[in-house]
Design a protein around this motif. Structure first.
Motif, mmCIF file in Angstrom:
data_model
loop_
_atom_site.group_PDB
_atom_site.id
_atom_site.type_symbol
_atom_site.label_atom_id
_atom_site.label_comp_id
_atom_site.label_asym_id
_atom_site.label_seq_id
_atom_site.Cartn_x
_atom_site.Cartn_y
_atom_site.Cartn_z
ATOM 1 N N GLU A 1 43.025 -16.655 12.742
ATOM 2 C CA GLU A 1 43.970 -15.734 13.394
ATOM 3 C C GLU A 1 44.373 -16.143 14.801
ATOM 4 O O GLU A 1 44.731 -15.302 15.619
ATOM 5 C CB GLU A 1 43.439 -14.286 13.401
ATOM 6 C CG GLU A 1 43.707 -13.584 12.087
ATOM 7 C CD GLU A 1 43.499 -12.097 12.153
ATOM 8 O OE1 GLU A 1 42.676 -11.645 12.954
ATOM 9 O OE2 GLU A 1 44.157 -11.382 11.370
ATOM 10 N N ARG B 1 52.622 -20.903 10.249
ATOM 11 C CA ARG B 1 51.436 -20.055 10.242
ATOM 12 C C ARG B 1 51.835 -18.576 10.263
ATOM 13 O O ARG B 1 52.531 -18.139 11.177
ATOM 14 C CB ARG B 1 50.624 -20.321 11.495
ATOM 15 C CG ARG B 1 50.387 -21.796 11.826
ATOM 16 C CD ARG B 1 48.935 -22.032 11.866
ATOM 17 N NE ARG B 1 48.506 -23.261 12.477
ATOM 18 C CZ ARG B 1 48.293 -24.377 11.775
ATOM 19 N NH1 ARG B 1 48.569 -24.433 10.499
ATOM 20 N NH2 ARG B 1 47.778 -25.427 12.383
ATOM 21 N N GLY C 1 45.985 -19.567 14.955
ATOM 22 C CA GLY C 1 46.847 -20.722 14.771
ATOM 23 C C GLY C 1 46.147 -22.054 14.681
ATOM 24 O O GLY C 1 46.796 -23.093 14.724
ATOM 25 N N CYS D 1 49.783 -16.119 10.820
ATOM 26 C CA CYS D 1 49.028 -15.395 11.856
ATOM 27 C C CYS D 1 49.704 -15.517 13.210
ATOM 28 O O CYS D 1 49.329 -14.834 14.153
ATOM 29 C CB CYS D 1 47.582 -15.859 11.938
ATOM 30 S SG CYS D 1 47.370 -17.464 12.738
ATOM 31 N N LEU D 2 50.681 -16.437 13.320
ATOM 32 C CA LEU D 2 51.433 -16.586 14.569
ATOM 33 C C LEU D 2 52.861 -16.087 14.377
ATOM 34 O O LEU D 2 53.761 -16.479 15.108
ATOM 35 C CB LEU D 2 51.431 -18.049 15.043
ATOM 36 C CG LEU D 2 50.066 -18.671 15.322
ATOM 37 C CD1 LEU D 2 50.226 -20.072 15.912
ATOM 38 C CD2 LEU D 2 49.230 -17.809 16.263
ATOM 39 N N THR D 3 53.056 -15.244 13.372
ATOM 40 C CA THR D 3 54.369 -14.671 13.092
ATOM 41 C C THR D 3 54.193 -13.173 12.901
ATOM 42 O O THR D 3 53.264 -12.748 12.217
ATOM 43 C CB THR D 3 54.958 -15.278 11.801
ATOM 44 O OG1 THR D 3 54.957 -16.700 11.916
ATOM 45 C CG2 THR D 3 56.376 -14.796 11.560
ATOM 46 N N LEU E 1 50.788 -8.622 12.081
ATOM 47 C CA LEU E 1 51.006 -10.031 11.763
ATOM 48 C C LEU E 1 51.549 -10.164 10.345
ATOM 49 O O LEU E 1 51.234 -9.357 9.462
ATOM 50 C CB LEU E 1 49.688 -10.810 11.883
ATOM 51 C CG LEU E 1 49.018 -10.745 13.262
ATOM 52 C CD1 LEU E 1 47.666 -11.474 13.231
ATOM 53 C CD2 LEU E 1 49.918 -11.317 14.338
#
Lengths: 167, 274
Positions: free
Chosen positions: A49, A66, A51, A68-70, A30
Motif C-alpha cells: 500500500e 499501481r 507503491g 494503491c497509488l490511484t 484507493l
C-alpha cells in the motif's frame, strides 16, 4: 466539476474487464480497495500500500499501474483490466500456462500484478531480452521464486532463450 | 495504510484548478500522477483538506520542442516522454536518465513535472533539469513565472513554488552542437532512489557536473577544461563541498568516493560523445 466532499460516498463507474460496473467511494478510497471491497473483484492483491511491491498492479486504459497509488474517483470513466479478465472463458492464457509449467509462482500473491504488468509490457516489447525483462520485473516483489521461474515462463512464451537453468 | 479524508476536485480547466488552489491555500495539494504524493498520503505524512487533480487536463498534456526548448506539460507521464522517438536527439541526457526513474509501472503514471515538484534530493529528473539549466514554468491565478532550475530547489521536498501555484510545464534546453552528455547512478537496487547520481555536460569550453543524492538538492558545478590530477582535485573539492551526511544507505565518505569516481566517469563519457 464540483468539489467532491470528503464525507460523501460518490458514484464511480468503471469498465471492469469489459463490463460497466458502478460502486461508491469516498474521495480517499484507493482503487485497490474499491475493486476488492466495493466491486468484489478480489483477484487484485494488496501488499505494501505504498507503491513498492507491485502486487496491486492493474491496467488502466491499457497502461499497467499501481492501484494503491490511484484513487477510486480518479478511475471514474476509465477502463480497468484486472487478472480476472485475462482468461474470460475459463481457459488460461499462454503466459498463465507457462507460469504453471515453469513454477513461476509459489504462494501466488505477486502473480496477478506481474501478469498485468506483463500483459501491457509484452504488447510494447514483444521479445524482451532477459535484461530488459528483469528490469521491468524490478517493479514487483516476489519472495518465493527468486524470479527464475518467472523469467523462464516469459522467455518460453516469447520464444527467446534464457540463461536461467531449469531446476 | 489509507489516506486521511480530503475533498477532491477534478477541474475542467487549469483556471478552475488555480482558483481552487487560491482558495485552498496551504491545505490544498496538487496531484497529477501521484507516484510520490500518494505514498505520502497513504502513510499520512501529508494530510491535505483538498486534492486538486491535474491528470486529465488536456491543456497540460503539451509535449513539444520549440525555440530551443523541449517543453513538457504537467500531465505528461515519464513513460510518455520516454516513448518520444526523437528524445535521444533532442535531450540526450533525459533519454539516458529516464530508465533510472522508478520502475516501468510507476513511470506509466508518474509525471515529469510531478517529480520536479516533489523535489527529492536524489531524484533523476530534477538532477537533469539542473544539469541542463532548464526552467520551471509556474502559474497561479495571479501570474505566470519561469524559474531557473538552480533557484527552484531549496532543499528536501522544498521548492520556491507557492501553495497557490502549479508547475504548468518544465523546459529542457535542446541538445547543443558539439556538446556531450552522460548520466550514471549508484543505487542499492535498480529503481531505488540513488545513493549518488551524476550528470555531466561537456562542450568545447566548459565541463559541468551535477550531483544528486548527496547535498539537500541537486547541485551543479562548472569548470574550465581540466585534465588528470587537476580534475581529481576539482572533483574532490566538489565532493567535500556537497556536504553529504551518513544515513542508513551510505556513509558521507562513501558518497564522496562516488562523486569522485562516478563524477569522473560521466565527465569522460560526456567528453567522448561530444
Amino acid at each position: 466539476m464540483p468539489i467532491m466532499n470528503a464525507d460523501t460516498r460518490h458514484p464511480v463507474t468503471i469498465t471492469l474487464n469489459g463490463r460497466s460496473r458502478t460502486g461508491h467511494a469516498h474521495p480517499r478510497m484507493l482503487l485497490s480497495d474499491f475493486l476488492r471491497h466495493e466491486l468484489g473483484a478480489h483477484g487484485t492483491r494488496v501488499g505494501c500500500e505504498h507503491g513498492v511491491c507491485g502486487a496491486c498492479t492493474v491496467r488502466i486504459d491499457g497502461v499497467a499501474q499501481r492501484t494503491c497509488l490511484t484513487l477510486a474517483v480518479q478511475a471514474d470513466g476509465r477502463r480497468v483490466d484486472t487478472v480476472e479478465g485475462l482468461a474470460p472463458e475459463g481457459r488460461m492464457t499462454a503466459l498463465q500456462e507457462a507460469f504453471r509449467r515453469h513454477h513461476a509462482l509459489q504462494c501466488g500473491f505477486c502473480t496477478a500484478g506481474i501478469l498485468m504488468s506483463l500483459s501491457d509490457y509484452l504488447e510494447r516489447v514483444p521479445r524482451p531480452t532477459e535484461g530488459e525483462l528483469r528490469d521491468m520485473l524490478s517493479g514487483h516483489l516476489c519472495r518465493c521464486t527468486g524470479y527464475a521461474g518467472i523469467v523462464r515462463a516469459v522467455m518460453d512464451v516469447t520464444g527467446a532463450s534464457t540463461e536461467v537453468a531449469d531446476v | 495504510m489509507k489516506p486521511a479524508a480530503f475533498d477532491y476536485l477534478r477541474p475542467a480547466s487549469v483556471a478552475e484548478a488555480l482558483a481552487a488552489l487560491a482558495r485552498g491555500g496551504e491545505d490544498a495539494r496538487v496531484v497529477a500522477g501521484g507516484q510520490s504524493l500518494m505514498p505520502m498520503l497513504n502513510m499520512r505524512l501529508v494530510q491535505p483538506r483538498l486534492l486538486v487533480d491535474l491528470s486529465r487536463l488536456e491543456e497540460l498534456r503539451r509535449l513539444d520542442s520549440r525555440d530551443g526548448w523541449l517543453e513538457v506539460g504537467a500531465a505528461v507521464t515519464q513513460s510518455e516522454l520516454m516513448a518520444r522517438s526523437t528524445l535521444a536527439e533532442e535531450v540526450p541526457l533525459l533519454a539516458a536518465a529516464l530508465p533510472w526513474v522508478g520502475h516501468f509501472q510507476t513511470r506509466n503514471r508518474g509525471t515529469v513535472c510531478g517529480s520536479v515538484a516533489h523535489a527529492d534530493p536524489s531524484a533523476e529528473i530534477p538532477l537533469c533539469l539542473v544539469a541542463l539549466r532548464g526552467q520551471v514554468l509556474l502559474r497561479s491565478a495571479r501570474a505566470r513565472r519561469a524559474v531557473p532550475a538552480e533557484s527552484f530547489f531549496l532543499g528536501p521536498l522544498t521548492t520556491v513554488k507557492a501553495a497557490d501555484e502549479i508547475i504548468e510545464a518544465v523546459r529542457f534546453p535542446l541538445r547543443g552542437s558539439g556538446t556531450g552528455y552522460a548520466f550514471r547512478e549508484v543505487a542499492m537496487r535498480h529503481g531505488d532512489f540513488a545513493i549518488t547520481a551524476c550528470a555531466a555536460v561537456a562542450d568545447a569550453h566548459v565541463l559541468r557536473l551535477a550531483v544528486g543524492g548527496v547535498a539537500d538538492r541537486p547541485t551543479a558545478r562548472d569548470w574550465p577544461f581540466l585534465f588528470g590530477a587537476a580534475m581529481d582535485e576539482a572533483l574532490n573539492a566538489f565532493a567535500w563541498d556537497l556536504g553529504g551526511d551518513d544515513d542508513q544507505h551510505a556513509t558521507a565518505a562513501y558518497r564522496r568516493t562516488l562523486v569522485r569516481g562516478v563524477g569522473r566517469a560521466v565527465i569522460e563519457e560526456a567528453l567522448s560523445c561530444r
